[in-house]
Design a protein around this motif. Structure first.
Motif, PDB file in Angstrom:
ATOM      1  N   PRO A 240      -2.156   9.970  -4.301  1.00 28.48           N
ATOM      2  CA  PRO A 240      -0.785   9.851  -3.796  1.00 28.48           C
ATOM      3  C   PRO A 240       0.013  11.144  -3.833  1.00 28.48           C
ATOM      4  N   ALA A 241      -0.125  11.938  -4.889  1.00 32.85           N
ATOM      5  CA  ALA A 241       0.671  13.166  -4.979  1.00 32.85           C
ATOM      6  C   ALA A 241       0.333  14.111  -3.827  1.00 32.85           C
ATOM      7  N   GLU A 242      -0.950  14.307  -3.559  1.00 30.18           N
ATOM      8  CA  GLU A 242      -1.352  15.228  -2.497  1.00 30.18           C
ATOM      9  C   GLU A 242      -0.981  14.688  -1.126  1.00 30.18           C
ATOM     10  N   VAL A 243      -1.237  13.403  -0.898  1.00 33.49           N
ATOM     11  CA  VAL A 243      -0.928  12.815   0.404  1.00 33.49           C
ATOM     12  C   VAL A 243       0.582  12.807   0.635  1.00 33.49           C
TER      13      VAL A 243
ATOM     14  N   THR B 195       0.821  -1.215   0.000  1.00 30.28           N
ATOM     15  CA  THR B 195       0.000   0.000   0.000  1.00 30.28           C
ATOM     16  C   THR B 195       0.855   1.266   0.000  1.00 30.28           C
ATOM     17  N   TRP B 196       2.121   1.136   0.421  1.00 32.88           N
ATOM     18  CA  TRP B 196       3.017   2.293   0.523  1.00 32.88           C
ATOM     19  C   TRP B 196       3.888   2.469  -0.710  1.00 32.88           C
ATOM     20  N   ARG B 197       3.544   1.827  -1.810  1.00 34.40           N
ATOM     21  CA  ARG B 197       4.428   1.853  -2.981  1.00 34.40           C
ATOM     22  C   ARG B 197       4.539   3.231  -3.634  1.00 34.40           C
ATOM     23  N   HIS B 198       3.590   4.129  -3.368  1.00 33.57           N
ATOM     24  CA  HIS B 198       3.713   5.498  -3.883  1.00 33.57           C
ATOM     25  C   HIS B 198       4.506   6.381  -2.918  1.00 33.57           C
ATOM     26  N   LEU B 199       4.333   6.167  -1.625  1.00 36.10           N
ATOM     27  CA  LEU B 199       5.009   7.003  -0.641  1.00 36.10           C
ATOM     28  C   LEU B 199       6.478   6.640  -0.474  1.00 36.10           C
TER      29      LEU B 199
ATOM     30  N   ARG C 142       2.727  14.903  -0.525  1.00 35.57           N
ATOM     31  CA  ARG C 142       3.144  16.282  -0.246  1.00 35.57           C
ATOM     32  C   ARG C 142       2.839  16.657   1.202  1.00 35.57           C
ATOM     33  N   LEU C 143       1.639  16.328   1.668  1.00 36.24           N
ATOM     34  CA  LEU C 143       1.270  16.650   3.036  1.00 36.24           C
ATOM     35  C   LEU C 143       2.185  15.963   4.041  1.00 36.24           C
ATOM     36  N   ILE C 144       2.491  14.689   3.783  1.00 37.78           N
ATOM     37  CA  ILE C 144       3.354  13.941   4.700  1.00 37.78           C
ATOM     38  C   ILE C 144       4.776  14.489   4.671  1.00 37.78           C
ATOM     39  N   LEU C 145       5.326  14.708   3.497  1.00 37.76           N
ATOM     40  CA  LEU C 145       6.707  15.186   3.397  1.00 37.76           C
ATOM     41  C   LEU C 145       6.858  16.589   3.980  1.00 37.76           C
ATOM     42  N   ASP C 146       5.862  17.441   3.761  1.00 39.93           N
ATOM     43  CA  ASP C 146       5.908  18.764   4.370  1.00 39.93           C
ATOM     44  C   ASP C 146       5.945  18.682   5.894  1.00 39.93           C
ATOM     45  N   TRP C 147       5.169  17.759   6.437  1.00 35.89           N
ATOM     46  CA  TRP C 147       5.145  17.563   7.889  1.00 35.89           C
ATOM     47  C   TRP C 147       6.483  17.023   8.387  1.00 35.89           C
ATOM     48  N   LEU C 148       7.045  16.057   7.674  1.00 32.21           N
ATOM     49  CA  LEU C 148       8.327  15.481   8.087  1.00 32.21           C
ATOM     50  C   LEU C 148       9.469  16.486   7.985  1.00 32.21           C
ATOM     51  N   ASP C 149       9.345  17.447   7.095  1.00 33.95           N
ATOM     52  CA  ASP C 149      10.401  18.454   6.905  1.00 33.95           C
ATOM     53  C   ASP C 149      10.448  19.477   8.043  1.00 33.95           C
ATOM     54  N   GLN C 150       9.406  19.522   8.844  1.00 28.87           N
ATOM     55  CA  GLN C 150       9.354  20.544   9.902  1.00 28.87           C
ATOM     56  C   GLN C 150      10.264  20.171  11.086  1.00 28.87           C
TER      57      GLN C 150
ATOM     58  N   ALA D 183      -4.584  18.364  11.451  1.00 26.98           N
ATOM     59  CA  ALA D 183      -5.563  17.441  10.870  1.00 26.98           C
ATOM     60  C   ALA D 183      -6.038  18.023   9.550  1.00 26.98           C
ATOM     61  N   GLU D 184      -6.026  17.201   8.502  1.00 27.98           N
ATOM     62  CA  GLU D 184      -6.415  17.650   7.164  1.00 27.98           C
ATOM     63  C   GLU D 184      -7.342  16.625   6.525  1.00 27.98           C
ATOM     64  N   GLN D 185      -8.365  17.111   5.824  1.00 28.77           N
ATOM     65  CA  GLN D 185      -9.173  16.241   4.976  1.00 28.77           C
ATOM     66  C   GLN D 185      -8.652  16.330   3.550  1.00 28.77           C
ATOM     67  N   VAL D 186      -8.642  15.190   2.870  1.00 29.64           N
ATOM     68  CA  VAL D 186      -8.185  15.130   1.486  1.00 29.64           C
ATOM     69  C   VAL D 186      -9.409  14.965   0.595  1.00 29.64           C
ATOM     70  N   ALA D 187      -9.704  15.990  -0.204  1.00 28.03           N
ATOM     71  CA  ALA D 187     -10.878  15.968  -1.079  1.00 28.03           C
ATOM     72  C   ALA D 187     -10.737  14.899  -2.150  1.00 28.03           C
ATOM     73  N   GLY D 188     -11.865  14.293  -2.503  1.00 25.99           N
ATOM     74  CA  GLY D 188     -11.872  13.314  -3.583  1.00 25.99           C
ATOM     75  C   GLY D 188     -11.216  11.992  -3.248  1.00 25.99           C
ATOM     76  N   ALA D 189     -11.035  11.718  -1.964  1.00 30.62           N
ATOM     77  CA  ALA D 189     -10.377  10.471  -1.548  1.00 30.62           C
ATOM     78  C   ALA D 189     -11.233   9.759  -0.513  1.00 30.62           C
ATOM     79  N   GLY D 190     -11.134   8.435  -0.509  1.00 33.13           N
ATOM     80  CA  GLY D 190     -11.822   7.616   0.466  1.00 33.13           C
ATOM     81  C   GLY D 190     -10.869   7.118   1.537  1.00 33.13           C
TER      82      GLY D 190
END
Length: 277
Positions: free
Chosen positions: A264-267, A36-40, A269-277, A249-256
């Protein structure tokens, strides 16, 4: 991505790995696998992390644990042991989806950064058992407490139905093939269902692991799909109130429910931005 094995907490874990650098542990849920993590994972590797995605206890090719323990405390012990055996340091990060969030919440603060997807923090989960619409979505949790669980879950269309309901419109054919390889055998399927039996106490705690400390000890990034058919987006709205200061906490539009696969691109980005802090 390479697949390797490691012995941790009395279990022989298989895991996918990619990259070099600080450890980034990625924990999957149900009915899912480390794939499941093949994009991240490539995004983490490119950012300078050693991404590691174990197949959780009982999910082949990880072995079925001899102690038969699937309570949350066992998952926390697995995470801590994997961190140690894989040589993780103070700069390690952890990311969990679905069942993978339970050890994330319990260990937040012990990792440099923590991310949870699709299952809100424990304090906001009361709605699972108190709201009619959510009870309908959660039918499988109660089914899994019964002797019918294995035969129902193995029936044609059951896993397909969960993915279809939880992530509407997403083509899960590739994921379902991974799932069949991992929990398609009766013993592995029983192991996956065992998490739910331990969750509600149908299977008593093994007593082998220390009780999970209450509360969340460090900030967490929480992500939830706006069209999640497993746990409604309404439940996620109160997530921040149950997370420590500094959390997001963030909601991702158009995702289940499987938002990291659907967007994957949006998620990423959100994760990497958080890890960069």
């Amino acid at each position: 991505m390479e697949i390797r094995t490691i012995h941790a907490n009395g279990v022989e874990f298989a895991y996918l790995t990619l990259g070099e650098g600080p450890l980034a542990l990625c924990l999957h849920g149900f009915p899912d696998t480390a794939h499941t993590w093949r994009h991240l994972m490539p995004a983490l590797a490119e950012r300078g992390y050693r991404a590691v995605a174990p197949f959780m206890r009982g999910y082949a090719p990880t072995e079925i644990p001899a102690d038969g323990a699937y309570e949350a405390a066992a998952l926390v012990a697995d995470l801590r042991a994997l961190h140690e055996e894989l040589g993780g340091g103070d700069d390690a990060v952890v990311i969990g989806h679905d069942w993978g969030t339970f050890p994330v919440y319990a260990t937040a603060g012990r990792f440099r950064r923590s991310v949870a997807l699709a299952v809100p923090p424990p304090g906001s989960l009361a709605a699972v058992f108190s709201e009619y619409e959510q009870l309908k979505r959660s039918f499988y949790i109660f089914l899994f407490q019964t002797a019918l669980a294995e035969s129902a879950a193995a029936a044609p269309g059951f896993m397909e139905g969960l993915w279809r309901d939880w992530s509407p419109g997403y083509d899960a054919s590739e994921e379902l093939e991974f799932v069949r390889r991992s929990i398609g055998q009766p013993a592995n399927l029983s192991a996956a269902i065992g998490y739910y039996r331990a969750m509600l106490g149908t299977t008593p705690p093994s007593g082998r692991y220390p009780a999970v400390e209450p509360g969340i000890g460090g900030p967490v990034l929480y992500l939830h799909g706006a069209q999640d058919g497993c746990l409604s987006a309404e439940m996620a709205k109160g997530a921040l109130g149950h997370l420590p200061p500094g959390s997001r906490a963030e909601q991702v539009a158009g995702a289940g429910h499987f938002l990291h696969l659907e967007r994957p691109a949006e998620v990423n980005r959100l994760i990497l931005d958080w890890l960069d802090q």
